[in-house]
Write a protein that holds these residues in place. Structure first.
Motif, mmCIF file in Angstrom:
data_model
loop_
_atom_site.group_PDB
_atom_site.id
_atom_site.type_symbol
_atom_site.label_atom_id
_atom_site.label_comp_id
_atom_site.label_asym_id
_atom_site.label_seq_id
_atom_site.Cartn_x
_atom_site.Cartn_y
_atom_site.Cartn_z
ATOM 1 N N THR A 70 49.094 21.888 65.940
ATOM 2 C CA THR A 70 49.381 20.560 67.345
ATOM 3 C C THR A 70 49.170 19.267 67.501
ATOM 4 O O THR A 70 49.415 18.329 68.061
ATOM 5 C CB THR A 70 49.548 21.232 68.516
ATOM 6 N N GLY A 71 47.531 18.973 66.511
ATOM 7 C CA GLY A 71 47.059 17.919 66.369
ATOM 8 C C GLY A 71 46.481 17.505 67.484
ATOM 9 O O GLY A 71 45.518 16.932 67.447
ATOM 10 N N LEU A 72 45.387 18.463 68.523
ATOM 11 C CA LEU A 72 45.420 19.016 69.868
ATOM 12 C C LEU A 72 43.979 19.243 69.031
ATOM 13 O O LEU A 72 43.591 20.544 68.565
ATOM 14 C CB LEU A 72 45.690 19.207 70.902
ATOM 15 N N ARG A 73 42.389 18.684 69.695
ATOM 16 C CA ARG A 73 41.510 19.510 69.486
ATOM 17 C C ARG A 73 41.353 20.162 70.736
ATOM 18 O O ARG A 73 41.458 19.376 71.999
ATOM 19 C CB ARG A 73 40.402 17.828 69.940
ATOM 20 N N VAL A 74 41.129 21.350 71.080
ATOM 21 C CA VAL A 74 40.888 21.869 72.347
ATOM 22 C C VAL A 74 39.317 22.832 72.062
ATOM 23 O O VAL A 74 38.433 22.939 71.506
ATOM 24 C CB VAL A 74 41.515 24.077 72.184
ATOM 25 N N LYS A 75 39.275 22.482 73.255
ATOM 26 C CA LYS A 75 37.271 23.175 74.106
ATOM 27 C C LYS A 75 37.697 23.512 75.255
ATOM 28 O O LYS A 75 38.916 24.332 76.193
ATOM 29 C CB LYS A 75 37.107 21.605 74.418
ATOM 30 N N ASP A 76 36.097 24.064 75.734
ATOM 31 C CA ASP A 76 36.026 25.174 76.924
ATOM 32 C C ASP A 76 36.965 26.218 76.720
ATOM 33 O O ASP A 76 37.505 26.470 77.432
ATOM 34 C CB ASP A 76 36.050 24.223 78.029
ATOM 35 N N PHE A 77 37.194 26.852 75.587
ATOM 36 C CA PHE A 77 38.492 27.680 75.619
ATOM 37 C C PHE A 77 37.307 29.268 75.617
ATOM 38 O O PHE A 77 36.159 29.761 75.492
ATOM 39 C CB PHE A 77 39.361 27.740 74.663
ATOM 40 N N LYS A 78 38.360 30.500 76.016
ATOM 41 C CA LYS A 78 37.752 30.869 76.475
ATOM 42 C C LYS A 78 38.485 32.460 76.078
ATOM 43 O O LYS A 78 39.512 32.708 75.732
ATOM 44 C CB LYS A 78 37.505 31.474 78.380
ATOM 45 N N LEU A 79 37.543 33.751 75.267
ATOM 46 C CA LEU A 79 38.352 34.685 75.104
ATOM 47 C C LEU A 79 38.721 35.599 76.270
ATOM 48 O O LEU A 79 38.605 35.978 77.541
ATOM 49 C CB LEU A 79 37.565 35.278 74.532
ATOM 50 N N LEU A 80 40.215 35.380 76.015
ATOM 51 C CA LEU A 80 41.215 36.716 76.826
ATOM 52 C C LEU A 80 41.250 38.305 76.650
ATOM 53 O O LEU A 80 40.762 39.126 77.506
ATOM 54 C CB LEU A 80 42.557 36.059 76.843
ATOM 55 N N GLN A 81 41.356 38.563 75.590
ATOM 56 C CA GLN A 81 41.578 40.303 75.023
ATOM 57 C C GLN A 81 42.040 39.956 73.583
ATOM 58 O O GLN A 81 42.430 39.435 72.847
ATOM 59 C CB GLN A 81 42.236 40.119 76.096
ATOM 60 N N VAL A 82 41.293 41.195 72.780
ATOM 61 C CA VAL A 82 41.674 41.513 71.254
ATOM 62 C C VAL A 82 42.920 42.447 70.876
ATOM 63 O O VAL A 82 42.784 43.197 71.603
ATOM 64 C CB VAL A 82 40.513 41.681 70.691
ATOM 65 N N PHE A 83 43.949 41.967 70.205
ATOM 66 C CA PHE A 83 44.868 42.351 70.850
ATOM 67 C C PHE A 83 44.892 43.360 68.965
ATOM 68 O O PHE A 83 44.898 42.371 68.109
ATOM 69 C CB PHE A 83 46.169 41.676 70.322
ATOM 70 N N SER A 84 44.818 44.698 69.127
ATOM 71 C CA SER A 84 45.744 45.497 67.326
ATOM 72 C C SER A 84 45.776 47.058 68.389
ATOM 73 O O SER A 84 45.797 46.781 69.143
ATOM 74 C CB SER A 84 43.746 45.429 67.059
ATOM 75 N N GLY A 85 46.148 47.614 67.139
ATOM 76 C CA GLY A 85 46.663 49.053 67.275
ATOM 77 C C GLY A 85 47.635 48.967 66.196
ATOM 78 O O GLY A 85 48.537 48.323 65.561
ATOM 79 N N GLU A 86 49.107 50.242 66.218
ATOM 80 C CA GLU A 86 49.999 50.193 66.015
ATOM 81 C C GLU A 86 51.172 49.598 66.266
ATOM 82 O O GLU A 86 51.349 49.150 65.662
ATOM 83 C CB GLU A 86 50.188 52.303 66.748
ATOM 84 N N LYS A 87 50.741 49.022 67.086
ATOM 85 C CA LYS A 87 51.926 47.833 67.571
ATOM 86 C C LYS A 87 51.790 46.759 67.201
ATOM 87 O O LYS A 87 53.232 45.739 67.121
ATOM 88 C CB LYS A 87 51.684 47.675 69.608
ATOM 89 N N TYR A 88 50.969 46.234 66.725
ATOM 90 C CA TYR A 88 50.525 45.345 65.412
ATOM 91 C C TYR A 88 50.409 45.141 64.513
ATOM 92 O O TYR A 88 49.760 44.892 63.371
ATOM 93 C CB TYR A 88 49.329 44.147 66.073
ATOM 94 N N TYR A 89 51.200 46.438 63.796
ATOM 95 C CA TYR A 89 51.713 46.421 62.748
ATOM 96 C C TYR A 89 52.597 45.900 61.812
ATOM 97 O O TYR A 89 54.386 45.565 62.756
ATOM 98 C CB TYR A 89 51.827 48.453 62.263
#
Length: 151
Positions: A70-89
């Motif tokens: 995007t050409g943008l630099r992001v700052k002050d970002f926060k972890l929302l969640q980690v997604f994993s498991g069978e659904k993400y195969y």
């Protein structure tokens, strides 16, 4: 050695067998509470982000991918969640198989010149949360819905 070399080297050894690949995406929200999405080269919409490279933290992955796409630099970002498991195969058209482990970050702090990287996608633009594109992939919809649930 970059990510492409690393995954290619693994594929030479294991072929199309299943890998676990880690990555990060960033939900970027503007002052109008709109979300930045990218129309990828396959015609589907998603969040800016991608796979983690060697020696890189997931936070660095999110920052790098957003800048590349995007050409943008992001700052002050926060972890929302980690997604994993069978659904993400996933199994790609050419047979490669993998499970995705994706860290989803959120920020409303960004700077830089907004631009689309045509090697990464067709277009980037902000969308209202109640008017997301129809061809938003299911995994990205999961990420956005988890954020909307706490927003």
């Amino acid at each position: 050695m970059g990510l492409i070399d690393y995954v290619s080297d693994l594929r030479k050894i294991i072929g199309t067998k299943t890998l676990i690949l880690t990555g990060a995406v960033v939900i970027i929200v503007n002052e109008e509470d709109q979300i930045l999405l990218q129309n990828r080269n396959d015609g589907k919409w998603g969040l800016p982000g991608g796979l983690q490279e060697l020696r890189e933290s997931l936070e660095e992955t999110g920052q790098r991918e957003v800048r590349e796409e995007t050409g943008l630099r992001v700052k002050d970002f926060k972890l929302l969640q980690v997604f994993s498991g069978e659904k993400y195969y996933f199994e790609l058209d050419h047979g490669d198989q993998f499970y995705s482990v994706t860290a989803v970050y959120v920020t409303d702090v960004f700077e830089g010149e907004f631009q689309n990287n045509e090697a990464e996608g067709r277009e980037v633009r902000f969308f209202n949360q109640d008017n997301l594109p129809d061809n938003l992939t299911e995994e990205y919809l999961d990420y956005i819905n988890s954020w909307e649930g706490i927003n």
